[in-house]
Design an enzyme around this catalytic site. Structure first.
Site, short mmCIF file in Angstrom:
data_model
loop_
_atom_site.label_atom_id
_atom_site.label_comp_id
_atom_site.label_asym_id
_atom_site.label_seq_id
_atom_site.Cartn_x
_atom_site.Cartn_y
_atom_site.Cartn_z
N CYS A 28 0.97 -1.11 0.04
CA CYS A 28 0.08 -0.08 -0.04
C CYS A 28 0.95 1.20 -0.11
O CYS A 28 1.75 1.37 0.70
CB CYS A 28 -0.91 -0.01 1.15
SG CYS A 28 -1.88 -1.39 1.53
N GLU A 50 -7.97 8.63 2.34
CA GLU A 50 -7.72 8.56 1.04
C GLU A 50 -8.80 8.14 0.20
O GLU A 50 -9.59 7.48 0.51
CB GLU A 50 -6.52 7.26 1.06
CG GLU A 50 -5.25 7.37 1.74
CD GLU A 50 -4.28 6.32 1.81
OE1 GLU A 50 -3.12 6.35 1.95
OE2 GLU A 50 -4.95 5.03 1.82
#
Length: 201
Positions: free
Chosen positions: A90, A164
């Site tokens: 990630c 995000e």
């Protein structure tokens, strides 16, 4: 300040990357409207209680021969979410990179998102030393808008967190030998493991 195109994660500390990496700041419709340091975008405080919305990606790498998914445990020295078991990789696309990591609305609409895929290639190399994957072979599934404070590490008033729009990328390799070069970076990853669907659930 744009992130240098000659980005070298091996030459930077965790603090360096927090200060120097320049993420893509977004509006709620995933349009790029500016930039911020990785540090500034992840600060949760009274001025920005959910940090700054920015673009991210999550890679899920599968072994086709077994159906297993590769997981990583984030290093204990990470500033945000240390020790957490997560998917394969990630991170964030950055401004100023070559190849370019900024996708346009058209790129998102047609599903190509090569910017995010180039960012995934860069970080898979940095975090796991996986260098044999091809950007064009990622499958872009969807985007997720989420936020999460790092309360496990820092308590209910955590000064750090994530906010995000996360691009989910799948990649399938024929077998584990296809990434035999994998050698996790100790500043990024404490452990890795392959899990079946049953084990994951």
């Amino acid at each position: 300040m744009a992130t240098p195109a000659t980005w070298d994660g091996n030459a930077m500390s965790q603090s360096d990357m927090m200060e120097k990496d320049t993420v893509l700041v977004l509006d709620d419709k995933d349009n790029v409207i500016g930039s911020a340091s990785k540090k500034d975008s992840h600060v949760f405080d009274t001025k920005q209680p959910r940090g700054v919305l920015h673009r991210a990606f999550s890679v899920f790498l599968f072994d086709e021969s077994t159906g297993e998914l590769l997981l990583q445990q984030r290093a204990s020295t990470k500033i945000t979410f240390p020790n957490v078991w997560t998917n394969t990789c990630c991170s964030h696309p950055l401004h100023g990179m070559v190849p370019k990591e900024v996708d346009t609305p058209k790129d998102v609409a047609d599903g190509s998102v090569m910017g995010v895929k180039h960012a995934a290639i860069r970080k898979l190399d940095h975090e796991l030393r996986i260098t044999s994957l091809e950007a064009s072979k990622f499958k872009f599934l969807t985007r997720l808008h989420y936020w999460a404070a790092d309360t496990v590490t820092h308590g209910p008033k955590s000064p750090w967190g994530e906010h995000e729009i996360d691009y989910v990328l799948f990649y399938t390799i024929p077998n584990k030998a296809a990434i035999s070069e994998m050698n996790p970076h100790p500043d990024e990853v404490d452990a890795v493991k392959w899990v079946t669907k049953t084990q994951l659930i």
